[in-house]
Write a protein that holds these residues in place. Structure first.
Motif, PDB file in Angstrom:
ATOM      1  N   MET A 172       0.866  -1.208   0.000  1.00 57.56           N
ATOM      2  CA  MET A 172       0.000   0.000   0.000  1.00 57.56           C
ATOM      3  C   MET A 172       0.890   1.241   0.000  1.00 57.56           C
ATOM      4  SD  MET A 172      -2.939  -1.033   2.860  1.00 57.56           S
ATOM      5  CE  MET A 172      -3.399   0.649   3.284  1.00 57.56           C
ATOM      6  N   LYS A 173       1.890   1.203   0.877  1.00 58.32           N
ATOM      7  CA  LYS A 173       2.813   2.337   0.990  1.00 58.32           C
ATOM      8  C   LYS A 173       3.611   2.547  -0.294  1.00 58.32           C
ATOM      9  CE  LYS A 173       6.780   3.890   3.772  1.00 58.32           C
ATOM     10  NZ  LYS A 173       8.052   3.546   3.109  1.00 58.32           N
ATOM     11  N   ALA A 174       3.951   1.429  -0.954  1.00 61.96           N
ATOM     12  CA  ALA A 174       4.761   1.515  -2.175  1.00 61.96           C
ATOM     13  C   ALA A 174       3.941   1.999  -3.367  1.00 61.96           C
ATOM     14  CB  ALA A 174       5.382   0.154  -2.469  1.00 61.96           C
ATOM     15  N   GLY A 175       2.635   2.143  -3.183  1.00 59.25           N
ATOM     16  CA  GLY A 175       1.820   2.706  -4.267  1.00 59.25           C
ATOM     17  C   GLY A 175       1.274   1.665  -5.231  1.00 59.25           C
ATOM     18  N   GLU A 176       1.205   0.396  -4.799  1.00 61.81           N
ATOM     19  CA  GLU A 176       0.760  -0.651  -5.724  1.00 61.81           C
ATOM     20  C   GLU A 176      -0.751  -0.670  -5.941  1.00 61.81           C
ATOM     21  OE1 GLU A 176       2.222  -4.613  -5.249  1.00 61.81           O
ATOM     22  OE2 GLU A 176       4.207  -3.895  -4.640  1.00 61.81           O
ATOM     23  N   PHE A 177      -1.511  -0.031  -5.050  1.00 61.02           N
ATOM     24  CA  PHE A 177      -2.974  -0.144  -5.143  1.00 61.02           C
ATOM     25  C   PHE A 177      -3.629   1.219  -5.305  1.00 61.02           C
ATOM     26  CE2 PHE A 177      -1.412  -3.288  -1.929  1.00 61.02           C
ATOM     27  CZ  PHE A 177      -1.398  -4.389  -2.785  1.00 61.02           C
ATOM     28  N   PRO A 178      -4.775   1.214  -5.977  1.00 57.75           N
ATOM     29  CA  PRO A 178      -5.477   2.501  -6.153  1.00 57.75           C
ATOM     30  C   PRO A 178      -6.176   2.954  -4.865  1.00 57.75           C
ATOM     31  CG  PRO A 178      -6.776   0.728  -7.121  1.00 57.75           C
ATOM     32  CD  PRO A 178      -5.491   0.110  -6.642  1.00 57.75           C
ATOM     33  N   ASP A 179      -6.592   4.235  -4.864  1.00 54.34           N
ATOM     34  CA  ASP A 179      -7.308   4.801  -3.712  1.00 54.34           C
ATOM     35  C   ASP A 179      -8.483   3.916  -3.322  1.00 54.34           C
ATOM     36  OD1 ASP A 179      -5.595   6.880  -4.072  1.00 54.34           O
ATOM     37  OD2 ASP A 179      -7.133   8.413  -4.436  1.00 54.34           O
ATOM     38  N   GLY A 180      -8.637   3.690  -2.043  1.00 51.81           N
ATOM     39  CA  GLY A 180      -9.818   2.978  -1.538  1.00 51.81           C
ATOM     40  C   GLY A 180      -9.755   1.469  -1.688  1.00 51.81           C
ATOM     41  N   ALA A 181      -8.695   0.931  -2.305  1.00 51.23           N
ATOM     42  CA  ALA A 181      -8.651  -0.520  -2.543  1.00 51.23           C
ATOM     43  C   ALA A 181      -8.502  -1.304  -1.242  1.00 51.23           C
ATOM     44  CB  ALA A 181      -7.511  -0.864  -3.500  1.00 51.23           C
ATOM     45  N   ARG A 182      -7.740  -0.760  -0.312  1.00 50.52           N
ATOM     46  CA  ARG A 182      -7.488  -1.463   0.952  1.00 50.52           C
ATOM     47  C   ARG A 182      -7.330  -0.430   2.070  1.00 50.52           C
ATOM     48  NH1 ARG A 182      -4.842  -4.958  -2.687  1.00 50.52           N
ATOM     49  NH2 ARG A 182      -5.436  -7.116  -2.236  1.00 50.52           N
ATOM     50  N   VAL A 183      -7.591  -0.845   3.283  1.00 49.39           N
ATOM     51  CA  VAL A 183      -7.270   0.003   4.436  1.00 49.39           C
ATOM     52  C   VAL A 183      -6.603  -0.843   5.509  1.00 49.39           C
ATOM     53  CG1 VAL A 183      -9.139   1.699   4.173  1.00 49.39           C
ATOM     54  CG2 VAL A 183      -9.538  -0.357   5.512  1.00 49.39           C
ATOM     55  N   LEU A 184      -5.858  -0.153   6.366  1.00 49.36           N
ATOM     56  CA  LEU A 184      -5.336  -0.817   7.550  1.00 49.36           C
ATOM     57  C   LEU A 184      -6.318  -0.543   8.680  1.00 49.36           C
ATOM     58  CD1 LEU A 184      -2.888  -2.352   8.860  1.00 49.36           C
ATOM     59  CD2 LEU A 184      -2.198  -0.090   9.747  1.00 49.36           C
ATOM     60  N   ARG A 185      -6.740  -1.608   9.361  1.00 47.92           N
ATOM     61  CA  ARG A 185      -7.693  -1.449  10.459  1.00 47.92           C
ATOM     62  C   ARG A 185      -7.121  -1.991  11.760  1.00 47.92           C
ATOM     63  NH1 ARG A 185     -13.453  -3.828   8.511  1.00 47.92           N
ATOM     64  NH2 ARG A 185     -14.164  -2.573  10.282  1.00 47.92           N
TER      65      ARG A 185
END
Ligand code: ATP
Ligand code: MG
Length: 570
Positions: A172-185
């Motif tokens: 996620m940090k490296a920019g592999e996914f688009p906005d909203g694709a995943r979150v840390l909970r």
């Protein structure tokens, strides 16, 4: 003096000016018991709008407590949402806090200063099994969250391995996914009665450039994850916020307990300021500005600090207001009239007195020599002898306020009428001989005579007059525009009716422009931003729209004290 001594000292001081409230009581007892060595507070604005008078309450509390108890208060920008934040707001906030009279010294911080530390702590939570990466869509996540009456359900991704969550979080940090694709909970409790504990989001993906960190990050911490940890990094001892965060406190505490943070701040909540006849939600203030219902963030009708400043409200009036409303846990509505009373009290002490005619009616003194003029001495501020005097020019043709004359005055009208005698302030007694009318029957000019023996406004023979009028010499007066303001909304609480449409309660008469006013010459030198009293009319302040040829004044507040009246009716 040590902090404990300051606490003891403050406790002994029963002076009416020392604020007492439950927060100061807590701070005092923490210091006395040695739980706190030095009190540290912070004012934490999100730089997504201008500060308003509600923020002033919070600023006065945070900086005030630190000052009173010998600690320090920092200014911390809670800049975790780059899509709404702008440098313009950051600069305006700093200017406004300083203007209000507070100094953060070297304690200027940004949540963005801690992005790396916050990220490391997020990894720590994953490694200790207390956070996970969730792939549910925002809609699914909402459905899984449950309601106030129903518990939520565990996400299917809640049980994924630490290794997988850590790997996904790094990607996620490296920019592999688009906005909203995943979150840390956070992994807390999907069945908790407190929805804030149902695995709240800690990090979201946002491919947006940040005013301070640029493109270094494409994941950003949520408010809940950034706030308490920033407090802990800065050594904040008492984290003061408004009541809507009360339900977030268990999460605040959970994060502090589960992270290796350097200090353990405590959160305390107080009631936010609600002020009548205005709105104090940033979302609404932004709407007023962007839709053009007002002329900008600093429109003098706005409850923003920039608007109040432009209107001529001195910062000491706002500090006095904050002191008078106090701090409590009970939600209430403060009347705008109280703020106005604070303005009058501050301005009565400091404002220079001047003469200005807003709605001019010409007066010709028939027995005053044509082409001549003289200078008369006028007091600058009867409340402040050090303010001295000034010279005001007087001549044969003058202007007075149109409403100071009546052709057929009723008994209690002590101003000018046919055959009546009044005092012109600092000048002479005059008697009205004739009212000249135009073809339409409107009075266009008064023919008067003056008594030269009454120079300075006193009669040597002890003759009394009941009325004293302000005036401006026609040949010497400066033409000006005056902007008279009324409340921005007609209703005490805008949006109570009309199905919640607060815009329907906008006051169509909140701005009235008077464009043929006349000012005494000394007003040419009035500095922008400093209010003066126009005698008998109210307090007015030069607007930045002024030009040397044409001054523009804003009415800060009228003279009539509606607050005192309200009080006496009780
Ligand atoms: P919004 O209007 O969207 O709720 P906000 O006013 O809370 O936003 P922030 O920049 O987060 O905006 O506020 C900074 C601080 O000022 C917070 O600690 C907040 O609790 C406090 N604050 C905001 N509004 C008021 C208010 N009306 N009275 C007292 N304190 C306030
Ligand atoms: Mg907020």
């Amino acid at each position: 003096m040590s902090a404990a001594d300051v606490a003891a000292d403050t406790a002994n001081d029963s002076g009416a000016d020392t604020p007492r409230d439950f927060i100061r009581d807590i701070v005092r007892s923490d210091l006395a018991a040695g739980r706190t060595a030095e009190v540290v507070t912070r004012f934490p604005p999100e730089p997504n709008g201008f500060l308003h008078i509600g923020h002033a309450k919070s600023i006065c509390l945070n900086f005030g407590v630190a000052q009173e108890f010998g600690g320090h208060c920092s200014l911390r920008f809670d800049d975790t949402n780059p899509t709404k934040e702008e440098q313009l707001y950051i600069d305006a906030i700093e200017e406004d806090v300083r203007w209000l009279g507070f100094d953060w010294g070297s304690h200027l911080h940004h949540a963005s200063d801690y992005f790396q530390q916050l990220y490391d702590w997020a990894e720590h939570l994953i490694e200790t099994g207390k956070a996970y990466v969730d792939d549910l869509s925002p809609e699914e996540m909402r459905a899984y969250r449950g309601t106030l009456t129903e518990p939520g359900r565990d996400s299917p991704y809640r049980s994924r391995s630490l290794e997988e969550s850590l790997d996904l979080f790094r990607r996620m940090k490296a920019g592999e996914f688009p906005d909203g694709a995943r979150v840390l909970r956070a992994k807390i409790d999907m069945a908790s009665g407190n929805i804030n504990l149902r695995d709240p989001a800690l990090y979201r993906i946002l491919h947006a450039s940040h005013p301070r960190t640029g493109d270094a990050w494409c994941i950003y911490p949520t408010y809940d994850f950034a706030h308490g940890q920033s407090d802990a990094i800065e050594g904040v001892t008492h984290s003061l916020c408004t009541l809507e965060f009360e339900d977030h406190r268990p999460l605040y505490d959970w994060l502090i307990e589960n992270l290796p943070v350097p200090t353990r701040p405590r959160q305390y909540e107080f009631a936010r300021l609600n002020l009548s006849h205005t709105v104090l939600s940033k979302r609404r203030l932004i709407q007023l500005v962007t839709e053009g219902h007002v002329a900008g963030w600093d429109d003098p009708r706005m409850p923003t600090l920039a608007g109040l400043r432009r209107r001529g409200v001195p910062p000491e009036a706002l500090r006095d207001f904050a002191r008078r409303i106090g701090i409590s846990k009970a939600d209430n509505l403060v009347q705008l009239a109280l703020l106005e009373a604070c303005m009058r009290e501050a301005l009565n002490k400091s404002a220079l007195r001047r003469m200005a005619v807003l709605n001019p009616l010409k007066v010709v003194i028939e027995n005053y020599p044509e082409g001549e003029s003289e200078l008369l001495e006028a007091v600058n501020n009867p409340e402040d002898p050090e303010a001295g005097t000034r010279q005001v020019p007087f001549s044969r043709e003058l202007y007075i306020e149109r409403e100071d004359f009546m052709e057929d005055p009723p008994k209690k009208f002590f101003r000018l009428g046919p055959g009546r005698e009044v005092r012109l302030r600092y000048a002479y007694f005059i008697t009205c001989r004739e009212a000249v009318k135009n073809d339409a029957g409107e009075i266009v000019e008064l023919r008067c005579t003056y008594d030269p023996a009454t120079r300075g406004g006193d009669s040597p023979d002890g003759r009394k007059v009941k009325g004293t009028l302000h005036w401006v010499s026609a040949a010497h007066g400066i033409p000006a525009e005056v902007r008279n303001y009324d409340t921005l909304f007609t209703e005490e609480v805008p949006g109570t009716g009309h199905g919640g449409d607060y815009l329907a309660d906008l006051n169509p008469d909140s701005l009235k422009v008077l464009d043929c006013c006349l000012l005494e010459p000394a007003l040419a030198e009035a500095p922008v931003g400093t209010a003066v009293q126009f005698e008998r009319l109210g307090y007015f302040c030069p607007d930045p729209d002024s030009t040397p040829e044409r001054p523009v004044f804003n009415r800060t507040v009228g003279l009539r004290d509606t607050w005192a009246k309200l009080q006496s009716k009780r």
